[in-house]
Scaffold this active site. Sequence first.
Site, PDB file in Angstrom:
ATOM      1  N   HIS A 195      26.440  74.659  64.100  1.00 40.59           N
ATOM      2  CA  HIS A 195      26.313  74.070  62.769  1.00 40.59           C
ATOM      3  C   HIS A 195      26.134  72.559  62.808  1.00 40.59           C
ATOM      4  O   HIS A 195      25.362  71.988  62.033  1.00 40.59           O
ATOM      5  CB  HIS A 195      27.548  74.430  61.941  1.00 40.59           C
ATOM      6  N   ASP A 196      26.829  71.886  63.706  1.00 45.86           N
ATOM      7  CA  ASP A 196      26.764  70.427  63.766  1.00 45.86           C
ATOM      8  C   ASP A 196      25.413  69.889  64.227  1.00 45.86           C
ATOM      9  O   ASP A 196      25.213  68.669  64.256  1.00 45.86           O
ATOM     10  CB  ASP A 196      27.850  69.889  64.694  1.00 45.86           C
ATOM     11  N   ARG A 252      41.609  71.117  60.855  1.00 42.28           N
ATOM     12  CA  ARG A 252      40.384  70.590  61.441  1.00 42.28           C
ATOM     13  C   ARG A 252      40.055  71.288  62.761  1.00 42.28           C
ATOM     14  O   ARG A 252      38.888  71.527  63.073  1.00 42.28           O
ATOM     15  CB  ARG A 252      40.520  69.083  61.677  1.00 42.28           C
ATOM     16  N   SER A 265      25.000  71.213  55.100  1.00 46.51           N
ATOM     17  CA  SER A 265      26.284  71.867  54.939  1.00 46.51           C
ATOM     18  C   SER A 265      26.753  71.722  53.489  1.00 46.51           C
ATOM     19  O   SER A 265      26.027  72.100  52.575  1.00 46.51           O
ATOM     20  CB  SER A 265      27.299  71.289  55.929  1.00 46.51           C
ATOM     21  N   ASP A 291      23.735  78.518  64.676  1.00 45.19           N
ATOM     22  CA  ASP A 291      24.738  78.273  63.639  1.00 45.19           C
ATOM     23  C   ASP A 291      25.317  79.601  63.156  1.00 45.19           C
ATOM     24  O   ASP A 291      24.644  80.373  62.484  1.00 45.19           O
ATOM     25  CB  ASP A 291      24.098  77.519  62.475  1.00 45.19           C
TER      26      ASP A 291
END
Length: 393
Positions: free
Chosen positions: A371-372, A243, A171, A338
């Site tokens: 993505h994580d 967040r 990232s 992602d």
Amino acid sequence: MKGLIMASRTPLPVTGAWRVGDPVGHRSFFTYPTDRRLALDNGSVMSGIVAAYETWGQLNADGSNAILLCHAWTGDSHAAGRAEDGHISPGWWESAVGPGLAIDTNQWFVVCVNVLGGCQGSTGPASLHPEDGQPYGSRFPVITIRDMVRVQARLADHLGVGVWHSVIGGSMGGMQVLEWAVTFPERVRSVVPIATCVQASAQQIAWGSIGRRAIINDPKWRGGDYYEAQPGDGPHEGLSTARMVAQVTFRSDNVFTDRFGRDMTGGSSSAKSLDGKFEVERYLEYHGDKLVGRFDANSYMTIGKAMDLHDVARGRGTLESAVARITSPVLTMGIWSDFLYPEYQQLQIRDMVAANGVRAEYIEVDSPHGHDAFLIELDQVGPAIRSFIESID
């Protein structure tokens, strides 16, 4: 928002930043000499910069076994190790870094640096300005990923690392990896950019702008000068909301659907009130409020802007001419689910590097987590990294 913020009986500090006097944990600190200032991309200069970092393993006699890990947006230098005084969370790659693990600290000297602009020991908006001893706050300059890498290069000199065996990160960490390969090609033997890009896309910038707006619109942000406010009076709601927005982009639709579906926290009766919450809302509130306890709103703004400004071609002509500066082998990884940093961006890296006759490989991480996944699927990510870095002479 009835999350951790409102439920907490003890008012939260106005910032979750590490401050001088807090437990140091496993951090070390490198301070720029007083006669060495850093020229930033925005044309200004900074002095008295501090870089907080952690190391694992031992540097060998010729300095050839050093690996730099680059953290993501809300990460820090604590890549490995348990949660303890000074470190509110376990290492973000705890299962990948250590003796006998994928990045084997019996073999490699591993370094991770809290980025410039961060809030866990390196100079950032919550740090004290060298001229007056007051927090930078709104005075902290706009910085770039390239500025972060220049600080890391000075730290490498301090540590006696002339050339990194590999620079690795996902990232925003992958952005740093690519800047290392383009800015200092003679100082890297290999690079591993994961779930990242050579230049931020319009959609990536759009997501970041929403989060910044949430913070700016929090009246307790005070234009960035909130550090003297009383506990509980910081821009907690803005940071938490920012967040929450980001958390949506970190995971995939399938994961949200499979885990939460349309379930409501109070059963069917919750649907009768605007206050009734879906389980996915509660999940997002939890992650938003959790960040407030360990991060700083100004750092979130500063680092997010640096990510939006990321473009390895800036000031270097075309993207092709910038990527042509990469001379070391590249392993790039993408995640099929992602949607924040889609696979095409990783394939672009591989194809552009390979077009110049440089070794370039691509691996797809098979995961529904979005993505994580680069932080979750270490059973896939770890072995691929290990094989690649061990293949570099």
